[in-house]
Design a protein around this motif. Structure first.
Motif, PDB file in Angstrom:
ATOM      1  N   VAL A  82       0.919  -0.985  -0.091  1.00 43.36           N
ATOM      2  CA  VAL A  82       0.031  -0.103  -0.110  1.00 43.36           C
ATOM      3  C   VAL A  82       0.834   1.201   0.067  1.00 43.36           C
ATOM      4  O   VAL A  82       1.606   1.374   1.096  1.00 43.36           O
ATOM      5  N   ILE A  83       0.854   1.995  -0.920  1.00 44.86           N
ATOM      6  CA  ILE A  83       1.842   3.087  -1.492  1.00 44.86           C
ATOM      7  C   ILE A  83       0.903   4.262  -1.346  1.00 44.86           C
ATOM      8  O   ILE A  83      -0.246   4.575  -1.932  1.00 44.86           O
ATOM      9  N   ASP A  84       1.267   5.493  -0.312  1.00 47.95           N
ATOM     10  CA  ASP A  84       0.423   6.839  -0.309  1.00 47.95           C
ATOM     11  C   ASP A  84       0.747   7.645  -1.661  1.00 47.95           C
ATOM     12  O   ASP A  84       1.739   7.206  -2.476  1.00 47.95           O
ATOM     13  N   SER A  85       0.103   8.743  -1.844  1.00 41.96           N
ATOM     14  CA  SER A  85       0.432   9.426  -3.086  1.00 41.96           C
ATOM     15  C   SER A  85       1.643  10.046  -3.358  1.00 41.96           C
ATOM     16  O   SER A  85       1.928  10.507  -4.247  1.00 41.96           O
ATOM     17  N   LYS A  86       2.516   9.986  -2.162  1.00 40.47           N
ATOM     18  CA  LYS A  86       3.962  10.488  -2.153  1.00 40.47           C
ATOM     19  C   LYS A  86       4.611   9.428  -2.316  1.00 40.47           C
ATOM     20  O   LYS A  86       6.092   9.882  -2.642  1.00 40.47           O
ATOM     21  N   GLY A  87       4.229   8.352  -2.281  1.00 39.30           N
ATOM     22  CA  GLY A  87       5.463   7.379  -2.843  1.00 39.30           C
ATOM     23  C   GLY A  87       5.725   6.364  -1.647  1.00 39.30           C
ATOM     24  O   GLY A  87       6.533   5.484  -1.800  1.00 39.30           O
ATOM     25  N   LYS A  88       5.331   6.885  -0.616  1.00 42.53           N
ATOM     26  CA  LYS A  88       5.866   6.125   0.722  1.00 42.53           C
ATOM     27  C   LYS A  88       5.007   4.889   1.016  1.00 42.53           C
ATOM     28  O   LYS A  88       3.684   4.863   0.924  1.00 42.53           O
ATOM     29  N   LYS A  89       5.524   3.662   1.384  1.00 38.91           N
ATOM     30  CA  LYS A  89       4.889   2.569   1.775  1.00 38.91           C
ATOM     31  C   LYS A  89       4.152   2.741   2.973  1.00 38.91           C
ATOM     32  O   LYS A  89       4.924   3.250   4.036  1.00 38.91           O
ATOM     33  N   MET A  90       3.003   2.248   3.107  1.00 45.07           N
ATOM     34  CA  MET A  90       2.182   2.508   4.422  1.00 45.07           C
ATOM     35  C   MET A  90       1.886   1.225   5.089  1.00 45.07           C
ATOM     36  O   MET A  90       1.713   0.982   5.996  1.00 45.07           O
ATOM     37  N   GLY A  91       1.887   0.189   4.044  1.00 41.69           N
ATOM     38  CA  GLY A  91       1.708  -1.260   4.716  1.00 41.69           C
ATOM     39  C   GLY A  91       1.531  -2.156   3.616  1.00 41.69           C
ATOM     40  O   GLY A  91       2.031  -2.077   2.485  1.00 41.69           O
TER      41      GLY A  91
END
Length: 158
Positions: A82-91
């Protein structure tokens, strides 16, 4: 005289007990209503709604979850990240509907199925909404949108 005083004392005691029961009952109803307002539902079309069926967002055919304004909240890549809109992995989202945060902690699971609808359960097993069986992978949308809604509520209070 003693009998009148005894009856009067009993009456006051009964009224006090009655008011206590009414107060406790009212508080219990208020708490259950507030938890109902925090439920998220994902329907067959991929639309994400709160308990009052206000549309909060939607899931695109490309597995991108957007809020109601069209802003990307996250997407799920081919490996379930799960990748947020900024490209950071969330889970990590599993096909069975389980969602694990970046620390590897189980945050959500998909529970009992009722026809095409599945329960979304938090890590403690509490029902936080429902998801159509076609969108079990996106049960984590409930978690993400609830967090976004909570952050927006806190900002508006300031």
């Amino acid at each position: 005289m003693k009998i009148k005083k005894l009856i009067s004392t009993k009456t006051v005691l009964l009224l006090t007990m009655f008011l206590t029961v009414i107060t406790l009952s009212t508080n219990a109803q208020t708490k259950s209503d507030s938890s109902q307002n925090k439920k998220i539902h994902i329907n067959k079309k991929g639309e994400i709604h709160d308990h009052g069926w206000n549309k909060l967002g939607f899931i695109t055919k490309e597995n991108i979850v957007k809020n109601n304004e069209g802003k990307t909240i996250y997407f799920i890549d081919a490996r379930g990240n799960v990748i947020d809109s900024k490209g950071k992995k969330m889970g990590m989202a599993k096909k069975n509907g389980s969602y694990y945060n970046i620390k590897g902690e189980n945050v959500l699971n998909v529970g009992k199925t009722q026809e095409e609808k599945c329960e979304i359960l938090d890590g403690k097993g509490h029902n936080i909404g429902s998801v159509h069986q076609n969108y079990k992978l996106h049960a984590c949308a409930a978690h993400c949108l609830l967090l976004e809604q909570k952050m927006n509520d806190e900002k508006s209070k300031k």
